[in-house]
Write a protein that holds these residues in place. Structure first.
Motif, PDB file in Angstrom:
ATOM      1  N   GLU A 213      -6.306  -9.855  -1.499  1.00 24.58           N
ATOM      2  CA  GLU A 213      -7.263  -8.840  -1.943  1.00 24.58           C
ATOM      3  C   GLU A 213      -6.586  -7.772  -2.801  1.00 24.58           C
ATOM      4  O   GLU A 213      -7.079  -7.391  -3.856  1.00 24.58           O
ATOM      5  CB  GLU A 213      -7.932  -8.172  -0.733  1.00 24.58           C
ATOM      6  CG  GLU A 213      -9.106  -8.936  -0.182  1.00 24.58           C
ATOM      7  CD  GLU A 213     -10.202  -9.189  -1.207  1.00 24.58           C
ATOM      8  OE1 GLU A 213     -10.590  -8.242  -1.915  1.00 24.58           O
ATOM      9  OE2 GLU A 213     -10.651 -10.344  -1.326  1.00 24.58           O
ATOM     10  N   THR A 214      -5.432  -7.294  -2.331  1.00 22.72           N
ATOM     11  CA  THR A 214      -4.720  -6.242  -3.063  1.00 22.72           C
ATOM     12  C   THR A 214      -4.218  -6.780  -4.402  1.00 22.72           C
ATOM     13  O   THR A 214      -4.344  -6.112  -5.436  1.00 22.72           O
ATOM     14  CB  THR A 214      -3.534  -5.727  -2.215  1.00 22.72           C
ATOM     15  OG1 THR A 214      -4.051  -5.354  -0.942  1.00 22.72           O
ATOM     16  CG2 THR A 214      -2.855  -4.540  -2.865  1.00 22.72           C
ATOM     17  N   ASN A 215      -3.647  -7.966  -4.376  1.00 27.85           N
ATOM     18  CA  ASN A 215      -3.147  -8.555  -5.617  1.00 27.85           C
ATOM     19  C   ASN A 215      -4.263  -8.743  -6.638  1.00 27.85           C
ATOM     20  O   ASN A 215      -4.093  -8.474  -7.831  1.00 27.85           O
ATOM     21  CB  ASN A 215      -2.485  -9.909  -5.337  1.00 27.85           C
ATOM     22  CG  ASN A 215      -1.225  -9.777  -4.518  1.00 27.85           C
ATOM     23  OD1 ASN A 215      -0.597  -8.717  -4.499  1.00 27.85           O
ATOM     24  ND2 ASN A 215      -0.830 -10.841  -3.841  1.00 27.85           N
TER      25      ASN A 215
ATOM     26  N   PRO B  44       1.290  -7.761  -0.087  1.00 25.89           N
ATOM     27  CA  PRO B  44       0.152  -7.085   0.543  1.00 25.89           C
ATOM     28  C   PRO B  44      -1.098  -7.938   0.649  1.00 25.89           C
ATOM     29  O   PRO B  44      -2.132  -7.447   1.075  1.00 25.89           O
ATOM     30  CB  PRO B  44      -0.081  -5.897  -0.396  1.00 25.89           C
ATOM     31  CG  PRO B  44       0.306  -6.412  -1.740  1.00 25.89           C
ATOM     32  CD  PRO B  44       1.454  -7.360  -1.507  1.00 25.89           C
TER      33      PRO B  44
ATOM     34  N   SER C 178      -8.710   2.105  -4.884  1.00 28.79           N
ATOM     35  CA  SER C 178     -10.012   2.402  -4.269  1.00 28.79           C
ATOM     36  C   SER C 178     -10.780   3.449  -5.091  1.00 28.79           C
ATOM     37  O   SER C 178     -12.007   3.376  -5.212  1.00 28.79           O
ATOM     38  CB  SER C 178      -9.838   2.872  -2.830  1.00 28.79           C
ATOM     39  OG  SER C 178      -9.035   4.018  -2.802  1.00 28.79           O
TER      40      SER C 178
END
Lengths: 228, 554
Positions: free
Chosen positions: B514-516, B511, A28
């Protein structure tokens, strides 16, 4: 670091991800940084990093031409810049890049991150390919094990700059003291002073403000910053 | 299914034979530019005006999307909306509130006419044939090689792979003609014909396609009063026909829910065929104007020009004449099964044929004598043939074939058959009489995937498991398209989304996608890849099709 494979328009994002992963910068936080990079700077940096990748030996990198990816996600930094067709309305091809050896790629990523952060500062706009190539050429002069401290403090300077940028939403231009870099994983004491001097010799770091009347690189109150 | 298609073919052969044919014109043999027209890529109908996209429809993926959805129920509500829109044009507001009907009309035409029904089923058969090739290769221990188009030219490529590729190549060519997404060469100057017949060759095969001469004026700054005409031949195909229907419906709604002024504004916007690019030797004005060709009013313009030319007393005519002709054409042009030689005339050819077979009256107050459509018994026979498969809920397997089979059965049982039931119950007029159509609108099946704004949502009566199958179906379809188009690097359709709504689904275990994707650890697959893909459906599919997803090449 596993193999990295990506389209040429994704070079900047992929390399910044690799660098951030090494430095422990969160996804982020990286997103916050990349969101601030202008389209123009992103395009230029991406292109320059691809040019650096092309210089790597074939043992470390493979490139092949491929049709561009089928979808365009406008929200992704990587696709701000691509034209799908050429003037003959034939699909433009783009490079698909596979980096086998991670070390030089992470190096390029670190340099990319330095320059990405630099683009956020109006007073430190980089100017073209020569800058990226110049910084990278100096960076690869760092050799392990003799330059381990210099590499480590380079990482620390970078991590510190990224942290300040994310926390203050302003690019870091004022610099930090050598002692503070230990908090970001850098060496301390004499080892830090020697490492910073090595970076200065390679034009990778500079003193933003002297701790005394000037000239004493080992002065603990010197404020150091990355040079881009 | 092929029984139903043959049945339709027989009926229309009979209708055509019984009608008096008008002598056809000599077709022009023109080279085909094998790039699809920009506004109709991948059969995705975009509803747009002056660069603003209001909605889209994907036939393959049963997906309707619109920027917004709303119904105007009172004049007071309209006034409030106009006040809220703060200076936005009336037309923009009207388009936003009626676009969902435009897209839904595509859904109904695509699953309520022979052309649309068999075009979809042909696509499903093509996917199944491809998956079957992959299965056979795995069983025989033969490695699939990329790019596909180069592999089939090699001697050691199995004959059944070459045969599939041959069928695919012809099928792709035929679909360009069927949909009308081929590009014909433009010309300078005007053309007085209502349409021209083009003969398109593909190897030993050739197919006729009519095209409408859409004239543009290219403005010359040196001569502000003068416009140089440029003709773009717009191929008449499935897409132009269904866009004409949807546009006609939307204009009907503009008048009834907004005002004649909104409708007039849209008509003017879509009739203004002028390029304001300064004339410059370096610029190709034919190409510039080709970018502003829109499909929405082609059938309207064509029929108007035809009647003006041959029946000059019919200067103005009711909109239902066009929708009636369009429905006749769409019902009379079923696409052949995948791999079968094409025998029936594509929708565009049928449309102009229907115009020529109609006995036109002397005045617009009288009714034309259109060729006959399907009888109730005909429709029942087609409906029963469509229903002649098991229910989708019977599919429980986890093979790469399962999603395709599930979606095919779902579409046949829960979309096509119910729409045909409405035709049977209310007559074919339900597709051409907008008053009847709108009064029965709520009885039509809903599109399973609806995206409004950025939000994809399930329609009320779609079973929850549908979405699991749908996401996999889309993944398979998009991956197959990439392979067929000659890619070496296969891109995950979730990472590089081309289908409305797909980005909202997760294909990976924790996860999640999106995280990948943010970490750049996935997104593509190719034979040289050494990094393992995450535990996801894309990885599963690559392994299922090509035997592995993560092992390095020897």
């Amino acid at each position: 670091m596993p193999e990295q494979s990506f389209f040429e328009t994704e070079a900047l994002l992929t390399l910044l991800n690799a660098a951030s992963s090494r430095l422990g910068i969160s996804a982020s936080d990286l997103q916050n940084i990349t969101d601030e990079i202008s389209d123009q700077d992103a395009t230029r940096l991406n292109g320059e990093l691809v040019e650096i990748l092309k210089l790597l030996p074939s043992t470390a990198i493979e490139m092949e031409e491929e049709l561009p990816p089928p979808g365009i996600d406008q929200s992704r930094l990587s696709f701000r810049i691509w034209r799908q067709t050429n003037s003959d309305r034939q699909p433009n091809k783009m490079l698909f890049i596979r980096v086998k050896d991670a070390a030089p790629t992470v190096g390029i990523g670190l340099v990319g991150l330095v320059l990405a952060l630099a683009t956020l500062s109006p007073s430190a706009i980089t100017s073209g390919m020569s800058t990226v190539k110049g910084v990278y050429d100096n960076f690869v002069k760092l050799k392990s094990p003799e330059d381990d401290d210099a590499m480590s403090i380079y990482d620390a300077l970078l991590k510190c700059a990224a942290t300040i940028t994310v926390e203050t939403e302003q690019p870091s231009v004022s610099g930090v003291k050598a002692a503070e870099l230990a908090d970001f994983g850098g060496p301390s004491g004499d080892r830090a002073a020697k490492a910073l001097k090595r970076l200065k010799d390679l034009s990778l770091a500079e003193v933003a403000a002297w701790g005394d009347s000037g000239g004493d690189l080992a002065h603990p109150d010197n404020l150091w910053r990355l040079r881009a | 299914m092929s029984r139903a298609r043959a049945f339709i073919g027989r009926i229309f052969a009979k209708i055509i034979r019984s009608a008096k044919a008008v002598p056809g014109k000599e077709p022009s043999a023109e080279p085909l530019r094998l790039n699809e027209i920009k506004w109709q890529r991948n059969s995705l109908g975009l509803s747009q005006r002056s660069g603003t996209v209001y909605g889209s429809y994907s036939h393959r993926y049963l997906s309707v999307s619109a920027v917004s959805m709303g119904e105007i129920e009172s004049e007071q509500q309209l006034e409030e909306l106009l006040a809220e829109s703060q200076g936005a044009s009336l037309l923009d507001l009207a388009m936003r509130h009626t676009v969902i009907f435009h897209e839904y009309r595509h859904f109904h035409d695509c699953f309520g006419t022979s052309a649309g029904i068999f075009s979809f089923l042909n696509y499903v058969q093509c996917l199944e044939a491809f998956l079957d090739v992959c299965r056979r290769l795995r069983e025989e221990g033969v490695e699939f090689r990329f790019p596909f188009g180069e592999w089939i030219q090699q001697r050691d490529c199995p004959a059944y792979v070459k045969e599939f590729y041959r069928q695919l190549a012809f099928g792709t060519f035929y679909r360009l003609i069927f949909d009308g997404t081929c590009e014909l060469p433009p010309q300078r100057g005007e053309d007085g014909e209502s349409w021209r017949d083009f003969l398109i060759r593909f190897g030993p095969e050739s197919i006729h396609i009519p095209a409408f001469p859409l004239t543009f004026g290219v403005q010359d700054p040196g001569e502000p009063e003068g416009l140089s005409p440029v003709v773009h031949w717009v191929p008449l195909g499935f897409n132009v026909l269904i866009e004409g229907n949807a546009q006609a419906l939307q204009r009907r709604l503009l008048v009834s829910s907004f005002s004649e002024a909104a409708d007039r504004e849209l008509e003017i916007a879509q009739t203004l065929h002028v390029s304001h690019h300064p004339i410059d030797e370096k610029l190709d004005h034919l190409d510039i104007t080709s970018n502003i060709v829109e499909p929405y009013r082609i059938t309207d313009l064509l029929l108007s020009k035809y009647l003006r030319k041959y029946h000059e007393k019919l200067e103005k005519f009711p909109r239902r004449w066009i929708t009636h002709l369009t429905d006749l054409a769409l019902m009379a042009s079923p696409m052949e099964s995948f791999g079968e030689k094409s025998r029936s005339m594509p929708p565009g050819g049928r449309f102009v044929q229907m115009i020529e077979l109609t006995k036109w009256p002397d005045s617009a107050e009288d009714s034309p004598q259109f060729p006959s459509g399907f009888s109730r018994d005909d429709l029942i026979a087609i409906r029963d043939s469509i229903r002649d498969c098991g229910g989708p809920e019977e599919i429980t397997g986890q093979s790469v074939f399962s999603p395709v089979e599930y979606i095919a059965r779902y579409v046949r049982q829960h979309i096509i058959a119910p729409i045909l039931d409405l035709r049977i119950q209310y007559g074919n007029e339900i597709f051409s009489d907008f008053d009847l159509y709108l009064s029965k609108f709520s009885e039509f099946p809903t599109a399973p995937m609806v995206t409004i704004g950025a939000k994809t949502r399930a329609s009320g009566d779609t079973p929850p498991e549908f979405f699991n199958w749908w996401t996999r179906f889309v993944m398979i379809g998009e991956v197959a398209e990439q392979i067929w188009s000659g890619r070496r690097i296969i891109c995950c359709p979730r990472a590089y989304p081309t289908v409305e709504g797909i980005a909202g689904f997760d294909f990976a275990a924790e996860p999640g996608c999106e995280t990948n994707l943010a970490a750049k650890i996935c997104g593509t697959w190719d034979k040289k890849r050494t990094q393992a893909l995450p535990d996801c459906y894309f990885g599963f599919l690559m392994k299922g099709l090509f035997g592995r997803s993560d092992t390095p090449r020897e």
